[in-house]
Design an enzyme around this catalytic site. Structure first.
Site, mmCIF file in Angstrom:
data_model
loop_
_atom_site.group_PDB
_atom_site.id
_atom_site.type_symbol
_atom_site.label_atom_id
_atom_site.label_comp_id
_atom_site.label_asym_id
_atom_site.label_seq_id
_atom_site.Cartn_x
_atom_site.Cartn_y
_atom_site.Cartn_z
ATOM 1 N N LYS A 2 -5.655 -3.261 -4.975
ATOM 2 C CA LYS A 2 -4.212 -3.321 -4.714
ATOM 3 C C LYS A 2 -3.466 -4.060 -5.819
ATOM 4 O O LYS A 2 -2.350 -3.684 -6.166
ATOM 5 C CB LYS A 2 -3.934 -3.988 -3.360
ATOM 6 C CG LYS A 2 -4.271 -3.089 -2.177
ATOM 7 C CD LYS A 2 -3.780 -3.679 -0.871
ATOM 8 C CE LYS A 2 -4.204 -2.800 0.304
ATOM 9 N NZ LYS A 2 -3.889 -3.403 1.605
ATOM 10 N N LYS A 13 -8.348 11.146 1.730
ATOM 11 C CA LYS A 13 -7.955 10.886 3.114
ATOM 12 C C LYS A 13 -6.440 10.936 3.270
ATOM 13 O O LYS A 13 -5.694 10.655 2.329
ATOM 14 C CB LYS A 13 -8.547 9.570 3.611
ATOM 15 C CG LYS A 13 -7.891 8.315 3.075
ATOM 16 C CD LYS A 13 -8.311 7.103 3.929
ATOM 17 C CE LYS A 13 -7.313 5.976 3.761
ATOM 18 N NZ LYS A 13 -7.385 4.943 4.791
ATOM 19 N N LYS A 24 -0.756 6.932 4.189
ATOM 20 C CA LYS A 24 0.692 6.796 4.021
ATOM 21 C C LYS A 24 1.047 6.397 2.600
ATOM 22 O O LYS A 24 2.104 6.741 2.110
ATOM 23 C CB LYS A 24 1.275 5.797 5.017
ATOM 24 C CG LYS A 24 0.813 4.393 4.776
ATOM 25 C CD LYS A 24 1.446 3.406 5.713
ATOM 26 C CE LYS A 24 0.708 2.096 5.583
ATOM 27 N NZ LYS A 24 -0.388 1.942 6.542
HETATM 28 P P1 ADP Z 1 -3.149 4.076 5.343
HETATM 29 O O1 ADP Z 1 -4.480 4.407 4.725
HETATM 30 O O2 ADP Z 1 -2.373 5.288 5.696
HETATM 31 O O3 ADP Z 1 -2.399 3.043 4.530
HETATM 32 P P2 ADP Z 1 -3.944 1.922 7.003
HETATM 33 O O4 ADP Z 1 -4.801 1.459 5.906
HETATM 34 O O5 ADP Z 1 -2.744 1.118 7.383
HETATM 35 O O6 ADP Z 1 -3.484 3.416 6.737
HETATM 36 O O7 ADP Z 1 -4.861 2.147 8.254
HETATM 37 C C1 ADP Z 1 -4.542 1.840 9.573
HETATM 38 C C2 ADP Z 1 -5.684 2.314 10.430
HETATM 39 O O8 ADP Z 1 -5.750 3.733 10.424
HETATM 40 C C3 ADP Z 1 -7.041 1.835 9.952
HETATM 41 O O9 ADP Z 1 -7.836 1.545 11.089
HETATM 42 C C4 ADP Z 1 -7.601 3.007 9.213
HETATM 43 O O10 ADP Z 1 -9.012 3.047 9.214
HETATM 44 C C5 ADP Z 1 -7.022 4.176 9.990
HETATM 45 N N1 ADP Z 1 -6.845 5.323 9.121
HETATM 46 C C6 ADP Z 1 -5.958 5.411 8.101
HETATM 47 N N2 ADP Z 1 -6.027 6.609 7.512
HETATM 48 C C7 ADP Z 1 -6.978 7.315 8.162
HETATM 49 C C8 ADP Z 1 -7.521 8.637 8.028
HETATM 50 N N3 ADP Z 1 -7.071 9.480 7.094
HETATM 51 N N4 ADP Z 1 -8.485 9.044 8.875
HETATM 52 C C9 ADP Z 1 -8.943 8.191 9.836
HETATM 53 N N5 ADP Z 1 -8.490 6.947 10.009
HETATM 54 C C10 ADP Z 1 -7.513 6.493 9.199
HETATM 55 NA NA NA Z 2 -5.047 1.679 3.618
#
Ligand code: ADP
Ligand code: NA
Length: 330
Positions: free
Chosen positions: A114, A197, A200
């Site tokens: 990050k 994956k 956001k």
């Molecule tokens: P992002 O990757 O969109 O920034 P976060 O890191 O805030 O999302 O993740 C929040 C939760 O959602 C975590 O528990 C993460 O493992 C789950 N998560 C995020 N993206 C995915 C995905 N594409 N498939 C499954 N779980 C996800």
């Molecule tokens: Na993330």
């Protein structure tokens, strides 16, 4: 409570959760409220590490809580609260900061990733000590278990190390939490870039299905999801990542098995699959959208629910903090 205690948090860094958040995290929370003494928090202090606009952060925190209630978290069956409503998080984090090695924190790969993305001059000390705040989140509740995906493993290891270090140095104070591996957690891929994956931060708008976006847009996105040039509907994540992702979403939302789905779509085309999946996703998000709106349209009720959650959380966290303070000589 005979049930194991679990703690998990989610960041309010978007206006809407996406389908990956729901299928990878939120849905498991809804299940865990039946099996665990469950504490869930919207981690707005963590969200500060990306320097959000104040009004936007506040709105997103509320919208996140509303979506979590709308998705099925029940204030009678779990404790859902906002991290900043419970001052003990920041207080314990300081104590743990003073137990964490500088080099130890510097080895966190998420920090390295990050801070590289943000650039050295924009990287804050907050981002650096983020995993220590996360440890405080968990240890305050004496959590037995923490649901973790692969990306959070190193942070949970740090939490365990800090708990053990504190207990060894000052006397037994914290439960050392174990990872709670959720077996059937679906990894959801980006609709436009199915090798990556759904995320956001990394996905383009068309790669993402947001729980709160207009349903006609969801239909369009699914219909224009990237698939390969073949025609057969088979589950093959290596060679047919796009179609496999659509099948994964379909299976996760309907409870049907992948085998059942591929049998049902034998001889049919991608268009048929996409059309049906779009209907499935729309039928799934519609009631969540309705209920989210209901919570957001009644701010007093949402405040009340979050106040109740915050109080339940504080009844645990204040006891833990008092003991930790006493142990270290504060
Ligand atoms: P992002 O990757 O969109 O920034 P976060 O890191 O805030 O999302 O993740 C929040 C939760 O959602 C975590 O528990 C993460 O493992 C789950 N998560 C995020 N993206 C995915 C995905 N594409 N498939 C499954 N779980 C996800
Ligand atoms: Na993330």
């Amino acid at each position: 409570e005979a049930r194991p205690r679990v703690l998990s948090g989610i960041q309010p860094t978007a206006d809407s959760f996406h389908l990956g958040n729901y299928l990878g995290a939120v849905r498991n929370w809804v299940t865990m409220q039946e099996t665990h003494d469950a504490f869930f928090c919207v981690v707005d202090l963590h969200a500060l590490t990306v320097g959000p606009d104040p009004a936007q952060l506040r709105a997103r925190t509320r919208a996140s809580a509303a979506q979590l209630f709308a998705a099925g978290l029940d204030p009678e069956r779990c404790t859902l609260f906002v991290q900043s409503h419970v001052p003990e998080h920041a207080q314990l984090a300081w104590v743990l900061n003073c137990l964490t090695g500088f080099g130890e924190a510097g080895r966190m790969t998420q920090f390295k990733d990050k801070s590289l993305k943000q650039g050295a001059d924009r990287t804050t000390v907050g981002l650096f000590t983020y995993p220590v705040l996360q440890a405080a989140d968990i240890l305050l509740y004496q959590a037995d278990a923490v649901p973790v995906g692969e990306d959070q493993r190193q942070h949970l290891e740090l939490t365990r190390d800090l708990a053990q270090r504190f207990n060894t140095t000052y006397g037994r104070t914290f439960t050392v939490p174990a990872p709670h591996i959720v077996r059937d957690t679906a990894k959801i891929a980006d609709l436009q870039d199915p090798g990556a994956k759904m995320s956001k931060s990394a996905s383009t708008p068309n790669g993402l299905i947001e729980l709160l976006e207009p349903t006609n847009r969801i239909v369009k996105k699914i219909k224009s999801a990237v698939t390969d040039t073949g025609r057969e509907i088979v589950y093959d994540p290596e060679n047919k990542a796009g179609v496999s992702n659509l099948l994964t979403i379909y299976a996760a939302l309907t409870g049907r098995t992948i085998d059942d789905l591929t049998a049902a779509y034998d001889g049919k085309g991608y268009g048929d699959l996409k059309k049906d999946l779009a209907e499935v996703v729309v039928a799934f998000v519609e009631p969540i959208q309705q209920r989210t709106r209901m919570y957001l349209d009644d701010p007093a009720q949402l405040d009340k629910l979050l106040a109740i959650g915050g109080e339940k959380a504080r009844s645990v966290s204040s006891r833990t903090l008092a003991r930790a303070y006493e142990r270290v000589g504060l």
